[in-house]
Design an enzyme around this catalytic site. Structure first.
Site, mmCIF file in Angstrom:
data_model
loop_
_atom_site.group_PDB
_atom_site.id
_atom_site.type_symbol
_atom_site.label_atom_id
_atom_site.label_comp_id
_atom_site.label_asym_id
_atom_site.label_seq_id
_atom_site.Cartn_x
_atom_site.Cartn_y
_atom_site.Cartn_z
ATOM 1 N N GLN A 32 -2.755 -12.165 8.014
ATOM 2 C CA GLN A 32 -2.971 -11.896 6.585
ATOM 3 C C GLN A 32 -2.253 -12.944 5.722
ATOM 4 O O GLN A 32 -2.822 -13.493 4.778
ATOM 5 C CB GLN A 32 -2.449 -10.490 6.260
ATOM 6 C CG GLN A 32 -2.259 -10.200 4.790
ATOM 7 C CD GLN A 32 -1.872 -8.765 4.520
ATOM 8 O OE1 GLN A 32 -2.693 -7.868 4.634
ATOM 9 N NE2 GLN A 32 -0.628 -8.509 4.150
ATOM 10 N N ASP A 81 2.402 -9.116 9.283
ATOM 11 C CA ASP A 81 0.959 -9.299 9.090
ATOM 12 C C ASP A 81 0.687 -10.797 8.951
ATOM 13 O O ASP A 81 0.214 -11.266 7.918
ATOM 14 C CB ASP A 81 0.518 -8.541 7.841
ATOM 15 C CG ASP A 81 0.744 -7.050 7.990
ATOM 16 O OD1 ASP A 81 0.216 -6.460 8.938
ATOM 17 O OD2 ASP A 81 1.482 -6.491 7.162
ATOM 18 N N MET A 136 0.849 -1.196 0.000
ATOM 19 C CA MET A 136 0.000 0.000 0.000
ATOM 20 C C MET A 136 0.885 1.248 0.000
ATOM 21 O O MET A 136 0.434 2.335 0.359
ATOM 22 C CB MET A 136 -0.935 -0.014 1.209
ATOM 23 C CG MET A 136 -1.899 -1.208 1.168
ATOM 24 S SD MET A 136 -3.443 -0.947 2.042
ATOM 25 C CE MET A 136 -2.867 -0.632 3.700
ATOM 26 N N VAL A 149 10.914 -6.989 9.548
ATOM 27 C CA VAL A 149 12.130 -6.161 9.645
ATOM 28 C C VAL A 149 11.883 -5.116 10.729
ATOM 29 O O VAL A 149 10.790 -4.550 10.834
ATOM 30 C CB VAL A 149 12.455 -5.491 8.295
ATOM 31 C CG1 VAL A 149 13.666 -4.583 8.415
ATOM 32 C CG2 VAL A 149 12.699 -6.565 7.239
ATOM 33 N N MET A 163 8.912 -2.525 11.692
ATOM 34 C CA MET A 163 8.681 -1.456 10.714
ATOM 35 C C MET A 163 7.257 -1.528 10.202
ATOM 36 O O MET A 163 6.729 -2.609 9.929
ATOM 37 C CB MET A 163 9.671 -1.572 9.570
ATOM 38 C CG MET A 163 11.055 -1.184 10.005
ATOM 39 S SD MET A 163 12.100 -0.834 8.599
ATOM 40 C CE MET A 163 13.651 -0.579 9.461
ATOM 41 N N SER A 164 6.634 -0.370 10.087
ATOM 42 C CA SER A 164 5.259 -0.275 9.620
ATOM 43 C C SER A 164 5.053 1.134 9.077
ATOM 44 O O SER A 164 5.586 2.094 9.641
ATOM 45 C CB SER A 164 4.300 -0.515 10.794
ATOM 46 O OG SER A 164 3.002 -0.057 10.469
ATOM 47 N N HIS A 188 9.198 -3.433 3.385
ATOM 48 C CA HIS A 188 8.734 -3.702 2.016
ATOM 49 C C HIS A 188 9.923 -4.060 1.115
ATOM 50 O O HIS A 188 9.841 -4.952 0.270
ATOM 51 C CB HIS A 188 8.076 -2.454 1.413
ATOM 52 C CG HIS A 188 6.845 -1.987 2.123
ATOM 53 N ND1 HIS A 188 6.802 -0.830 2.860
ATOM 54 C CD2 HIS A 188 5.601 -2.532 2.190
ATOM 55 C CE1 HIS A 188 5.580 -0.654 3.348
ATOM 56 N NE2 HIS A 188 4.841 -1.678 2.976
ATOM 57 N N ARG A 211 2.506 2.743 9.425
ATOM 58 C CA ARG A 211 1.741 3.469 10.443
ATOM 59 C C ARG A 211 2.647 4.020 11.558
ATOM 60 O O ARG A 211 2.187 4.843 12.345
ATOM 61 C CB ARG A 211 0.649 2.577 11.027
ATOM 62 C CG ARG A 211 -0.494 2.348 10.043
ATOM 63 C CD ARG A 211 -1.688 1.662 10.661
ATOM 64 N NE ARG A 211 -2.848 1.690 9.786
ATOM 65 C CZ ARG A 211 -3.246 0.682 9.000
ATOM 66 N NH1 ARG A 211 -2.596 -0.457 9.006
ATOM 67 N NH2 ARG A 211 -4.317 0.813 8.233
#
Ligand code: PAF
Length: 290
Positions: free
Chosen positions: A153, A150, A30, A176, A184-185, A37, A187
């Protein structure tokens, strides 16, 4: 690196690559990319020849009172980071491209979506599975990589692929973390300095649970309650759940085992954070905290 916004263009470019014998990899995101990522991109590159990244803030997976409007976005920065990591193709569709009208058919999980994050986010995993199924339909990747952070998910996507006989290998890559352990996020960008300082307690509590497991503690109830005590002691960490579940089927366990996942969701201020650790096989960032 190519940036495309239309489904027909992705199909054309990926189709040509496939005809040339290349293996196609997909990293769905996203956006508002971070090292988490980018680690998925690295893993995807190991498993495929053409790495496609999708960047799409999927409205279907946000509840009415959630942060769809404020979700952090920075396409220019994302493209620079993706290019730096040798992504071959970025697919960044507009909302109307993926959802020209409200969908008639969706992918609705029948099981495993009512617990953990699903309990407080009704419809969330239906939105996730629907968009991931669409991306799989558009890109038709050989492999797709998701993050362990996640993990509910990831389990649901694996189940969807198996139940619907989709011809894609789903790979899950380790969480990570920042040097102090915070997962890490995107958000994390919402956190104030003070909230950021409190947020680290989540990974610290998980590290404590892994250490306790290594020392022989097997009482999952005790591990859960001790985590709560630790988080409550910080102040300003509003725990939504602390669960010990089987990594295979997300069923709660009373006796902790090597494949038990300890999962936490908590609000710090208005930011909802999640994190988890496999007790017998914690990710390297968490193992460093031990
Ligand atoms: O994990 C995410 O960022 C999203 O849930 C995903 C898989 C890209 C679907 O929108």
């Amino acid at each position: 690196m190519r940036l495309v916004r239309r489904i027909v263009e992705v199909r054309e470019l990926v189709g040509e690559a496939r005809r040339n014998g290349l293996r196609i990899g997909l990293v769905p995101t996203m956006g508002f990319l971070h090292e988490g990522h980018l680690s998925l991109v690295d893993r995807c590159r190991e498993l495929s020849d053409l790495v496609v990244m999708s960047i799409f803030v999927n409205p279907l997976q946000f509840g009415p009172s959630e942060d769809l409007e404020s979700y952090p976005r920075d396409m220019e920065r994302d493209l620079a980071l993706a290019e730096g990591r040798r992504v071959d193709l970025v697919f960044a569709p507009a909302n109307e491209e993926l959802y020209p009208e409200p969908p008639t058919a969706v992918v609705a999980p029948r099981r495993l979506a009512d617990r953990l994050c699903g309990a407080s986010r009704p419809g969330h995993f239906e939105g996730v599975l629907t968009v991931v199924a669409k991306l799989f339909g558009i890109v038709q990747p050989d492999v797709s990589v998701f993050g362990q952070k996640d993990f509910q998910q990831a389990v649901l996507i694996q189940r969807m692929v198996s139940d619907l006989n989709m011809a894609v290998r789903v790979e899950v890559a380790p969480t990570v973390r920042e040097p102090d352990g915070l997962a890490m996020s995107s958000r994390n960008a919402y956190l104030s300095g003070d909230e950021r300082a409190r947020a680290v307690s989540i990974s610290q509590a998980l590290a404590w649970a892994v250490a306790a497991f290594r020392s022989g503690e097997r009482d999952a109830g005790l591990l859960r309650s001790q985590i709560r005590v630790r988080l409550d002691a910080v102040g300003g960490v509003d725990v939504e759940y602390v669960e010990a579940v089987s990594a295979r089927d997300l069923e709660p366990v009373s006796s902790a085992a090597a494949d038990t996942v300890m999962a936490i969701a908590a609000r710090i201020g208005s930011t909802r954070l999640i994190d988890n650790a496999c007790l017998g096989n914690p990710d390297p960032g968490l193992a460093k905290l031990l």
